[in-house]
Design a protein around this motif. Structure first.
Motif, PDB file in Angstrom:
ATOM      1  N   GLY A 122      13.846 -70.348 -87.567  1.00 15.24           N
ATOM      2  CA  GLY A 122      14.990 -69.288 -88.347  1.00 15.24           C
ATOM      3  C   GLY A 122      14.767 -68.105 -89.037  1.00 15.24           C
ATOM      4  N   LEU A 123      14.149 -68.267 -90.289  1.00 14.12           N
ATOM      5  CA  LEU A 123      13.647 -66.773 -90.747  1.00 14.12           C
ATOM      6  C   LEU A 123      12.191 -66.259 -89.379  1.00 14.12           C
ATOM      7  CD1 LEU A 123      13.952 -64.765 -93.369  1.00 14.12           C
ATOM      8  CD2 LEU A 123      12.372 -66.439 -94.780  1.00 14.12           C
ATOM      9  N   LEU A 124      11.266 -66.989 -89.444  1.00  9.44           N
ATOM     10  CA  LEU A 124      10.588 -66.410 -88.644  1.00  9.44           C
ATOM     11  C   LEU A 124      11.194 -65.601 -87.228  1.00  9.44           C
ATOM     12  CD1 LEU A 124       7.761 -68.682 -89.178  1.00  9.44           C
ATOM     13  CD2 LEU A 124       7.963 -66.560 -89.926  1.00  9.44           C
ATOM     14  N   ALA A 125      12.021 -65.758 -87.084  1.00 11.84           N
ATOM     15  CA  ALA A 125      12.673 -65.697 -85.777  1.00 11.84           C
ATOM     16  C   ALA A 125      13.513 -64.571 -85.929  1.00 11.84           C
ATOM     17  CB  ALA A 125      13.485 -66.952 -85.559  1.00 11.84           C
ATOM     18  N   ASP A 126      14.602 -64.524 -87.138  1.00  8.11           N
ATOM     19  CA  ASP A 126      14.500 -62.990 -87.359  1.00  8.11           C
ATOM     20  C   ASP A 126      13.639 -61.807 -87.806  1.00  8.11           C
ATOM     21  OD1 ASP A 126      17.120 -64.052 -87.550  1.00  8.11           O
ATOM     22  OD2 ASP A 126      17.141 -64.838 -89.930  1.00  8.11           O
ATOM     23  N   TYR A 127      12.479 -62.144 -87.537  1.00 13.62           N
ATOM     24  CA  TYR A 127      11.543 -61.187 -87.920  1.00 13.62           C
ATOM     25  C   TYR A 127      10.671 -61.099 -86.363  1.00 13.62           C
ATOM     26  CZ  TYR A 127      12.094 -61.544 -92.850  1.00 13.62           C
ATOM     27  OH  TYR A 127      11.545 -61.027 -94.024  1.00 13.62           O
ATOM     28  N   GLY A 128      11.361 -61.577 -84.827  1.00 15.01           N
ATOM     29  CA  GLY A 128      10.940 -61.450 -83.718  1.00 15.01           C
ATOM     30  C   GLY A 128       9.893 -62.346 -83.490  1.00 15.01           C
ATOM     31  N   LEU A 129       9.801 -63.466 -84.023  1.00 12.16           N
ATOM     32  CA  LEU A 129       8.375 -63.910 -84.425  1.00 12.16           C
ATOM     33  C   LEU A 129       9.141 -65.052 -83.880  1.00 12.16           C
ATOM     34  CD1 LEU A 129       6.651 -63.724 -87.161  1.00 12.16           C
ATOM     35  CD2 LEU A 129       6.040 -62.554 -85.272  1.00 12.16           C
ATOM     36  N   ASP A 130       8.471 -66.325 -81.946  1.00  9.17           N
ATOM     37  CA  ASP A 130       9.681 -66.960 -82.198  1.00  9.17           C
ATOM     38  C   ASP A 130       9.043 -68.088 -80.457  1.00  9.17           C
ATOM     39  OD1 ASP A 130       9.882 -65.597 -79.692  1.00  9.17           O
ATOM     40  OD2 ASP A 130      11.724 -64.784 -79.924  1.00  9.17           O
ATOM     41  N   ASP A 131       7.847 -67.575 -80.746  1.00  5.41           N
ATOM     42  CA  ASP A 131       6.456 -68.411 -79.909  1.00  5.41           C
ATOM     43  C   ASP A 131       6.237 -69.195 -80.775  1.00  5.41           C
ATOM     44  OD1 ASP A 131       5.331 -69.602 -78.142  1.00  5.41           O
ATOM     45  OD2 ASP A 131       4.065 -67.739 -77.412  1.00  5.41           O
ATOM     46  N   PHE A 132       6.058 -70.661 -80.942  1.00  5.51           N
ATOM     47  CA  PHE A 132       5.460 -71.546 -81.860  1.00  5.51           C
ATOM     48  C   PHE A 132       5.257 -72.560 -81.140  1.00  5.51           C
ATOM     49  CE2 PHE A 132       9.471 -69.804 -84.029  1.00  5.51           C
ATOM     50  CZ  PHE A 132       8.419 -69.366 -85.223  1.00  5.51           C
ATOM     51  N   TYR A 133       3.959 -73.604 -82.223  1.00  6.55           N
ATOM     52  CA  TYR A 133       3.387 -74.912 -81.805  1.00  6.55           C
ATOM     53  C   TYR A 133       2.886 -75.816 -83.117  1.00  6.55           C
ATOM     54  CZ  TYR A 133      -1.286 -73.051 -83.453  1.00  6.55           C
ATOM     55  OH  TYR A 133      -2.660 -72.296 -83.418  1.00  6.55           O
ATOM     56  N   LEU A 134       2.698 -76.705 -82.627  1.00  9.63           N
ATOM     57  CA  LEU A 134       2.565 -77.286 -84.483  1.00  9.63           C
ATOM     58  C   LEU A 134       1.797 -78.251 -84.158  1.00  9.63           C
ATOM     59  CD1 LEU A 134       6.129 -78.652 -86.019  1.00  9.63           C
ATOM     60  CD2 LEU A 134       3.574 -80.538 -85.471  1.00  9.63           C
ATOM     61  N   GLU A 135       0.952 -78.187 -85.135  1.00  4.73           N
ATOM     62  CA  GLU A 135       0.366 -79.297 -85.489  1.00  4.73           C
ATOM     63  C   GLU A 135       0.235 -80.034 -87.226  1.00  4.73           C
ATOM     64  OE1 GLU A 135      -3.939 -76.486 -86.272  1.00  4.73           O
ATOM     65  OE2 GLU A 135      -3.381 -76.314 -83.939  1.00  4.73           O
ATOM     66  N   LEU A 136      -0.389 -81.249 -86.829  1.00  2.00           N
ATOM     67  CA  LEU A 136       0.162 -82.559 -87.838  1.00  2.00           C
ATOM     68  C   LEU A 136      -1.463 -82.101 -88.732  1.00  2.00           C
ATOM     69  CD1 LEU A 136       2.092 -84.174 -88.936  1.00  2.00           C
ATOM     70  CD2 LEU A 136       1.021 -85.848 -87.796  1.00  2.00           C
ATOM     71  N   SER A 137      -0.935 -82.527 -89.964  1.00  2.00           N
ATOM     72  CA  SER A 137      -1.822 -82.069 -90.765  1.00  2.00           C
ATOM     73  C   SER A 137      -2.644 -83.664 -91.056  1.00  2.00           C
ATOM     74  CB  SER A 137      -1.975 -81.658 -92.061  1.00  2.00           C
ATOM     75  OG  SER A 137      -1.357 -79.770 -92.181  1.00  2.00           O
TER      76      SER A 137
END
Length: 461
Positions: free
Chosen positions: A418-433
């Protein structure tokens, strides 16, 4: 070919009968002339094969075109071979090293004879030679030889010799052998797993882009090579579309905008990767930090501060000196003790937690700071503000019970996205450690529990 028939399976579940000795190119032609023209390579039983390799009975085959991800990979790999051939033609005695395809392009590393250094001025000359090679319709011929023969062929090239001596068996190649590609036979040979296009004439939609330096094997103690980058596509339209996208991206490049808008700079006197923010940039940074602080505090995070340097013993305890010393700045000796500038904030937050006895009622305890850290990145990877040697992180560490870990991770993930989206960053992918073989602390069970909690938090989100 013989009169005997083989049957191969296609992705749609159908079966195709072919004469024994037929290749994937034969199969593509039997399906249709359009597919045969577009075909670049084939996937046979899960492995990429050259179109001219014979098929075997019962093979599962998928024809791949230049528009497919794998097809573009092969087009770029083959174009890299043409680049290597052009470099040797233009500068005889050049030692070529490696030339893999990469995202959207390719490169080749080379050591030129007599201390020759090329620049982007020579890219036009290299481009012209590559187009002569492409127009000559040279065939890519795959040959398998034993390692002794390969060492004889490449005896004058120390990079190829090292690769051969350390080579693992390639797909489809038996132990003690390696595959080479000649085009044409006797003119140019390269050590390669393949596959490649059938002929250089299948190539041509490429552009050489830049020249850079690169250490052999990424090791600063080994020779510095010159790396020539390029991009290659399956059609003129796709190449032009990509080049246009790069032009637009360059107009919006943060390094260019940072200078034009007087936001920040990298003074040579400070050192590479260490930015200073000008008044306008400082104001932007303050606004971003103020908003981040407000959001963190609203979510129950407590703001803390930690110093920029610490005694080396702290990083001995945390394991950083054992595992990450190469990425840290060297120590400063003061009063008989080594001090380091910190590469991360984790150990210091742990010291805050253990500064007094804690009650379970205090948990979860969420500690947060704008922590400035310093990492000695190699000069070749430093890039504007996206890869630096000094940066400030909005960094947090959460102390919680194992029972509450799952819910805390879900809240954390939702908060961060949500915080990243507020800065305009809303394209995500996830990698599991998961637990690395080395460089880890904690038991296998603790890692298994943490990994499972991360997985479930991701799935629930």
């Amino acid at each position: 070919m013989s009169d005997l028939l083989i049957a191969v399976k296609l992705p749609d579940g159908s079966t195709k009968e072919l004469a024994e000795g037929s290749t994937t190119a034969t199969l593509a032609a039997s399906i249709g002339s359009k597919l045969a023209k577009a075909a670049v390579v084939a996937e046979v039983d899960g492995m990429l094969w050259d179109l001219e390799r014979p098929l075997h009975d019962g093979a599962m085959v998928r024809i791949i075109t230049g528009a497919d991800v794998e097809g573009r990979y092969v087009l770029r790999h083959s174009t890299a071979h043409v680049l290597a051939q052009a470099l040797i033609d233009l500068w005889p005695g050049t030692h070529i090293a490696i030339g893999p395809p990469i995202e959207n392009g390719f490169y080749y590393d080379a050591l030129f004879p007599g201390g020759v250094t090329i620049s982007e001025k020579e890219l036009g000359q290299i481009d012209a030679r590559m187009r002569v090679i492409i127009a000559s319709d040279q065939k890519f011929e795959r040959v398998v030889v034993d390692t002794n023969e390969a060492l004889r062929i490449f005896k004058d090239n120390p990079f190829k010799v090292e690769i051969i001596e350390n080579a693992e068996t390639a797909q489809g190649v038996e132990q003690g052998h390696v595959s080479l590609y000649n085009n044409p036979p006797g003119a140019f040979s390269d050590l390669c797993r393949g596959p490649h296009v059938t002929s250089t004439k299948r190539l041509g939609y490429f552009k050489l882009q830049k020249v850079a330096g690169a250490y052999w094997r990424g090791d600063e103690h080994k020779p510095m090579l010159q790396r020539i980058y390029g991009t290659a596509w399956e059609s003129k339209a796709k190449l032009e579309e990509h080049l246009h996208m790069l032009e637009e991206a360059e107009r919006r490049d943060h390094r260019k905008l940072g200078q034009e808008l007087d936001l920040y700079s990298f003074p040579e006197e400070l050192g590479s990767g260490l930015p200073v923010f000008h008044p306008k940039g400082g104001l932007l940074r303050k606004v971003m930090e103020d908003y981040s602080r407000e959001r963190h505090e609203a979510e129950g995070y407590s703001f803390v501060n930690t110093p920029h340097i610490t005694k080396g013993r702290l990083f001995e305890t945390s394991g950083h000196l054992d595992w990450y010393a190469d990425g840290m700045y060297p120590p400063m000796e003061l009063e008989g003790t080594n001090y380091y500038v910190k590469p991360m904030n984790c150990p210091m937050h742990i010291l805050i937690y253990r500064s007094r006895q804690r009650s379970y009622k205090e948990l979860p305890l969420r500690l947060f700071e704008f922590g400035s850290v310093y990492r000695y990145e190699k000069s070749g990877v430093i890039h504007g503000l996206t890869r630096v040697r000094g940066m400030t992180q909005d960094d947090a560490h959460i102390f919680t019970t194992r029972e509450a870990m799952q819910d805390e991770l879900k809240k954390l993930l939702a908060f961060v996205l949500g915080l990243l989206a507020d800065y305009g960053l809303d394209d995500f992918y996830l990698e599991l450690s998961t637990k690395p073989e080395e460089k880890s602390v904690g038991t296998d069970q603790e890692w298994a529990d943490a990994t499972d909690a991360l997985r479930r938090a991701a799935e629930d989100s």
